[in-house]
Design a protein around this motif. Structure first.
Motif, PDB file in Angstrom:
ATOM      1  N   SER A   1       2.817 -72.427 -48.291  1.00 24.33           N
ATOM      2  CA  SER A   1       2.075 -71.551 -49.196  1.00 24.33           C
ATOM      3  C   SER A   1       1.473 -72.358 -50.338  1.00 24.33           C
ATOM      4  CB  SER A   1       2.997 -70.467 -49.767  1.00 24.33           C
ATOM      5  OG  SER A   1       2.343 -69.765 -50.796  1.00 24.33           O
ATOM      6  N   VAL A   2       0.216 -72.079 -50.640  1.00 22.41           N
ATOM      7  CA  VAL A   2      -0.465 -72.727 -51.754  1.00 22.41           C
ATOM      8  C   VAL A   2       0.078 -72.184 -53.075  1.00 22.41           C
ATOM      9  CG1 VAL A   2      -2.719 -73.005 -52.866  1.00 22.41           C
ATOM     10  CG2 VAL A   2      -2.536 -73.134 -50.381  1.00 22.41           C
ATOM     11  N   ASN A   3       0.464 -70.917 -53.093  1.00 22.81           N
ATOM     12  CA  ASN A   3       0.924 -70.258 -54.317  1.00 22.81           C
ATOM     13  C   ASN A   3       2.404 -70.428 -54.604  1.00 22.81           C
ATOM     14  OD1 ASN A   3      -1.670 -69.148 -54.886  1.00 22.81           O
ATOM     15  ND2 ASN A   3      -1.313 -67.707 -53.228  1.00 22.81           N
ATOM     16  N   ASP A   4       3.226 -70.635 -53.572  1.00 16.91           N
ATOM     17  CA  ASP A   4       4.672 -70.790 -53.750  1.00 16.91           C
ATOM     18  C   ASP A   4       5.156 -71.809 -52.730  1.00 16.91           C
ATOM     19  OD1 ASP A   4       7.420 -70.624 -53.952  1.00 16.91           O
ATOM     20  OD2 ASP A   4       7.503 -68.445 -53.903  1.00 16.91           O
ATOM     21  N   GLY A   5       5.350 -73.052 -53.169  1.00 15.24           N
ATOM     22  CA  GLY A   5       5.735 -74.145 -52.277  1.00 15.24           C
ATOM     23  C   GLY A   5       7.044 -73.936 -51.550  1.00 15.24           C
ATOM     24  N   ASP A   6       7.862 -72.956 -51.986  1.00 16.88           N
ATOM     25  CA  ASP A   6       9.119 -72.668 -51.301  1.00 16.88           C
ATOM     26  C   ASP A   6       8.920 -71.846 -50.038  1.00 16.88           C
ATOM     27  OD1 ASP A   6      10.598 -74.051 -53.138  1.00 16.88           O
ATOM     28  OD2 ASP A   6      11.119 -72.295 -54.326  1.00 16.88           O
TER      29      ASP A   6
END
Length: 184
Positions: A40-45
């Motif tokens: 995810s670009v918005n949440d690396g987790d």
């Protein structure tokens, strides 16, 4: 109806859909493993990985419906990881736009789904097909019980904050519980 097999990873996909593609890396005889990571670009987790199946003259990849069914609409960076007998190469390969799952409960947020998944994992009743779902790059089925409990606590906190923010947004005249005292 047969699933169409494409020549590259998807640029756009509806969450829960199946997508297959083939790829032939250079020096295929030296390749020992080939996988593609979607992060995810918005949440690396938030990520999932698709491992290629070696078909001797090419690798076949399949995104299963369970890989994306529980994910919210988002943009994912695509990274190809090719392991050769002599080393490893990684290559950025564009982006995947994941569209909302039309069959998912529209009122259920990502944090709510994560709480449900982690509770299922802790209780030992993880839904079939979600063993490959990853949290922070680790398959959910491989997360230790202690780590799962810590993650569950974190996601419950995020969910509580999300619910509180949503209530404040819906009822702006209601008090927030935060009192500011000013003395002159």
């Amino acid at each position: 109806m047969a699933i169409e097999i494409y020549s590259k990873p998807p640029k756009s996909l509806i969450a829960g859909d199946v997508y297959q593609w083939r790829d032939t890396p250079e020096s295929i005889d030296d390749v020992t493993a080939y996988s593609v990571i979607f992060r995810s670009v918005n949440d690396g987790d938030i990520s999932f990985t698709v491992a290629g199946t070696d078909d001797s003259d090419h690798f076949t990849f399949e995104i299963e419906g369970a890989d994306t069914a529980s994910l919210a609409a988002d943009e994912f960076a695509i990274t190809k990881i090719i392991t050769y007998t002599w080393g490893r190469e990684s290559e950025e390969s564009g982006f995947l736009t994941l569209l909302p799952n039309p069959t998912a409960a529209p009122s259920e947020s990502f944090n709510s789904r994560m709480v449900g998944l982690l509770e299922s994992h802790i209780e030992g009743r993880l839904p079939e097909g979600l063993e490959s779902h990853t949290i922070g790059g680790v398959p959910i089925s491989k997360i230790s019980l202690l780590d799962a409990q810590q993650l569950l606590s974190e996601y419950r906190g995020r969910l509580a904050y999300e619910i509180k923010a949503d209530l404040q947004r819906r009822n702006p005249d209601e008090p927030t519980g935060n009192t500011i005292h000013i003395h002159f």
